[in-house]
Design a protein around this motif. Structure first.
Motif, PDB file in Angstrom:
ATOM      1  N   GLU A  17       0.787  -1.201   0.029  1.00  0.00           N
ATOM      2  CA  GLU A  17       0.078   0.060  -0.010  1.00  0.00           C
ATOM      3  C   GLU A  17       0.719   1.258   0.092  1.00  0.00           C
ATOM      4  O   GLU A  17       0.658   2.160  -0.642  1.00  0.00           O
ATOM      5  CB  GLU A  17      -0.913  -0.168   1.103  1.00  0.00           C
ATOM      6  N   GLN A  18       2.200   1.289   0.652  1.00  0.00           N
ATOM      7  CA  GLN A  18       2.751   2.546   0.812  1.00  0.00           C
ATOM      8  C   GLN A  18       3.490   2.588  -0.783  1.00  0.00           C
ATOM      9  O   GLN A  18       3.807   3.572  -0.746  1.00  0.00           O
ATOM     10  CB  GLN A  18       4.151   2.040   1.865  1.00  0.00           C
ATOM     11  N   VAL A  19       3.790   1.537  -1.315  1.00  0.00           N
ATOM     12  CA  VAL A  19       4.325   1.953  -2.630  1.00  0.00           C
ATOM     13  C   VAL A  19       3.200   2.656  -3.428  1.00  0.00           C
ATOM     14  O   VAL A  19       3.906   3.658  -4.338  1.00  0.00           O
ATOM     15  CB  VAL A  19       4.335   0.553  -3.463  1.00  0.00           C
ATOM     16  N   GLY A  20       1.908   2.504  -3.376  1.00  0.00           N
ATOM     17  CA  GLY A  20       0.920   3.424  -4.143  1.00  0.00           C
ATOM     18  C   GLY A  20       1.182   4.751  -3.697  1.00  0.00           C
ATOM     19  O   GLY A  20       0.929   5.593  -4.433  1.00  0.00           O
ATOM     20  N   THR A  21       1.106   5.045  -2.310  1.00  0.00           N
ATOM     21  CA  THR A  21       1.051   6.452  -1.776  1.00  0.00           C
ATOM     22  C   THR A  21       2.367   6.889  -2.197  1.00  0.00           C
ATOM     23  O   THR A  21       2.609   8.218  -2.336  1.00  0.00           O
ATOM     24  CB  THR A  21       1.221   6.181  -0.404  1.00  0.00           C
ATOM     25  N   LEU A  22       3.571   6.253  -2.247  1.00  0.00           N
ATOM     26  CA  LEU A  22       4.867   7.037  -2.558  1.00  0.00           C
ATOM     27  C   LEU A  22       5.215   6.694  -3.832  1.00  0.00           C
ATOM     28  O   LEU A  22       6.345   7.058  -4.484  1.00  0.00           O
ATOM     29  CB  LEU A  22       6.048   6.237  -1.741  1.00  0.00           C
ATOM     30  N   LEU A  23       4.267   6.457  -4.687  1.00  0.00           N
ATOM     31  CA  LEU A  23       4.552   6.241  -6.222  1.00  0.00           C
ATOM     32  C   LEU A  23       5.549   7.409  -7.096  1.00  0.00           C
ATOM     33  O   LEU A  23       6.391   7.278  -7.849  1.00  0.00           O
ATOM     34  CB  LEU A  23       3.524   5.678  -6.987  1.00  0.00           C
ATOM     35  N   PRO A  24       4.837   8.612  -6.792  1.00  0.00           N
ATOM     36  CA  PRO A  24       5.585   9.739  -7.270  1.00  0.00           C
ATOM     37  C   PRO A  24       7.208   9.699  -6.971  1.00  0.00           C
ATOM     38  O   PRO A  24       7.864  10.089  -7.765  1.00  0.00           O
ATOM     39  CB  PRO A  24       4.785  10.804  -7.035  1.00  0.00           C
ATOM     40  N   LEU A  29      12.944   8.617  -8.286  1.00  0.00           N
ATOM     41  CA  LEU A  29      14.050   7.674  -8.100  1.00  0.00           C
ATOM     42  C   LEU A  29      14.491   6.942  -9.113  1.00  0.00           C
ATOM     43  O   LEU A  29      15.609   7.048  -9.360  1.00  0.00           O
ATOM     44  CB  LEU A  29      13.874   6.856  -6.717  1.00  0.00           C
ATOM     45  N   LEU A  30      13.911   5.897  -9.606  1.00  0.00           N
ATOM     46  CA  LEU A  30      13.842   5.176 -10.677  1.00  0.00           C
ATOM     47  C   LEU A  30      14.581   5.925 -11.893  1.00  0.00           C
ATOM     48  O   LEU A  30      15.409   5.489 -12.494  1.00  0.00           O
ATOM     49  CB  LEU A  30      12.718   4.318 -11.037  1.00  0.00           C
ATOM     50  N   GLN A  76      13.939  15.426   1.796  1.00  0.00           N
ATOM     51  CA  GLN A  76      13.330  15.546   0.399  1.00  0.00           C
ATOM     52  C   GLN A  76      12.540  14.573   0.034  1.00  0.00           C
ATOM     53  O   GLN A  76      12.001  14.791  -1.166  1.00  0.00           O
ATOM     54  CB  GLN A  76      14.611  15.862  -0.383  1.00  0.00           C
ATOM     55  N   GLY A  77      12.464  13.436   0.576  1.00  0.00           N
ATOM     56  CA  GLY A  77      11.604  12.128   0.121  1.00  0.00           C
ATOM     57  C   GLY A  77      12.627  11.198   0.154  1.00  0.00           C
ATOM     58  O   GLY A  77      13.328  10.931   0.750  1.00  0.00           O
ATOM     59  N   ILE A  78      12.220  10.140  -0.876  1.00  0.00           N
ATOM     60  CA  ILE A  78      12.919   8.985  -1.015  1.00  0.00           C
ATOM     61  C   ILE A  78      14.201   9.090  -1.627  1.00  0.00           C
ATOM     62  O   ILE A  78      14.307   9.598  -2.714  1.00  0.00           O
ATOM     63  CB  ILE A  78      12.158   7.870  -1.672  1.00  0.00           C
ATOM     64  N   ALA A  79      15.317   8.870  -0.828  1.00  0.00           N
ATOM     65  CA  ALA A  79      16.570   9.075  -1.452  1.00  0.00           C
ATOM     66  C   ALA A  79      17.213   7.739  -1.909  1.00  0.00           C
ATOM     67  O   ALA A  79      18.506   7.892  -2.659  1.00  0.00           O
ATOM     68  CB  ALA A  79      17.609   9.573  -0.245  1.00  0.00           C
ATOM     69  N   GLY A  80      16.456   6.597  -1.718  1.00  0.00           N
ATOM     70  CA  GLY A  80      17.420   5.279  -2.076  1.00  0.00           C
ATOM     71  C   GLY A  80      16.349   4.214  -1.732  1.00  0.00           C
ATOM     72  O   GLY A  80      15.450   4.177  -1.046  1.00  0.00           O
ATOM     73  N   SER A  81      16.551   2.910  -2.341  1.00  0.00           N
ATOM     74  CA  SER A  81      15.646   1.901  -2.345  1.00  0.00           C
ATOM     75  C   SER A  81      16.636   0.758  -2.653  1.00  0.00           C
ATOM     76  O   SER A  81      17.704   0.777  -3.450  1.00  0.00           O
ATOM     77  CB  SER A  81      14.621   1.667  -2.928  1.00  0.00           C
ATOM     78  N   VAL A  82      16.165  -0.423  -2.236  1.00  0.00           N
ATOM     79  CA  VAL A  82      16.841  -1.847  -2.576  1.00  0.00           C
ATOM     80  C   VAL A  82      15.697  -2.695  -2.496  1.00  0.00           C
ATOM     81  O   VAL A  82      14.807  -2.638  -1.619  1.00  0.00           O
ATOM     82  CB  VAL A  82      18.104  -2.196  -1.592  1.00  0.00           C
TER      83      VAL A  82
END
Length: 181
Positions: A17-24, A29-30, A76-82
């Motif tokens: 569900e969080q992926v949908g919320t954080l989609l932008p 990031l991608l 500033q938001g999402i800075a990275g992911s794995v």
């Protein structure tokens, strides 16, 4: 969840569900990773619709419990992911693949990639996995990161990926054994 105090970053596992919320933010990031030359399966320019569809597929994999997504956030938001892709075959239930280690250009060279990789290893171990595999384009900065984190080169495959110029490049395959689960 890990807090990187010195950089005011927090790493957390995201639910579908969080992926949908954080989609932008995930799309941004991608796209940043692809635009800056990361070899992660996409070629520039990466459109918003394609990036959006990718993250929706990730959310579905999280929902089906075959994927773990960790994200690092700063002011500033999402800075990275794995991501940790959990092998599903009966004879592979002990292994996982580390995929799409992404660090936004604004957060590079500060230890975030290393922190994300360490958290991914912990998440994989908590999911009952003791063998991790991953690959990267030969010569990428990620190759140095993986070697520095104790990953062992298993070999390489020539002409495995196509770059933005259309040239074929080699990929290096790594593995790491974790403590038995």
């Amino acid at each position: 969840m890990q807090l990187l105090e010195m950089h005011n970053l927090m790493i957390e596992q995201l639910h579908a569900e969080q992926v949908g919320t954080l989609l932008p933010e995930l799309v941004a990031l991608l796209r940043d990773a692809v635009d800056s030359g990361a070899s992660i399966g996409f070629l520039p320019p990466l459109g918003v619709a394609e990036a959006d569809a990718y993250w929706r597929d990730v959310a579905a994999a999280i929902q089906s419990r075959t994927r773990i997504l960790l994200a690092a956030r700063d002011e500033q938001g999402i800075a990275g992911s794995v991501q940790v892709d959990l092998a599903q075959k009966p004879n592979a239930s002990h292994r996982a693949e580390i995929v799409k280690l992404l660090v936004h250009r604004r957060a590079r060279r500060q230890g975030l990639g290393r922190a994300l990789l360490t958290e991914a290893e912990s998440a994989a171990h908590a999911a009952g996995r003791s063998l991790l595999v991953l690959d990267t384009r030969r010569g990428d900065v990620a190759e140095q990161l993986y070697r520095g984190q104790g990953y062992i080169e298993a070999g390489s495959i020539p002409h495995y990926v196509r770059n933005a110029d259309g040239d074929l490049e080699d990929t290096v395959i790594f593995y790491r054994l974790l403590a038995p689960v």
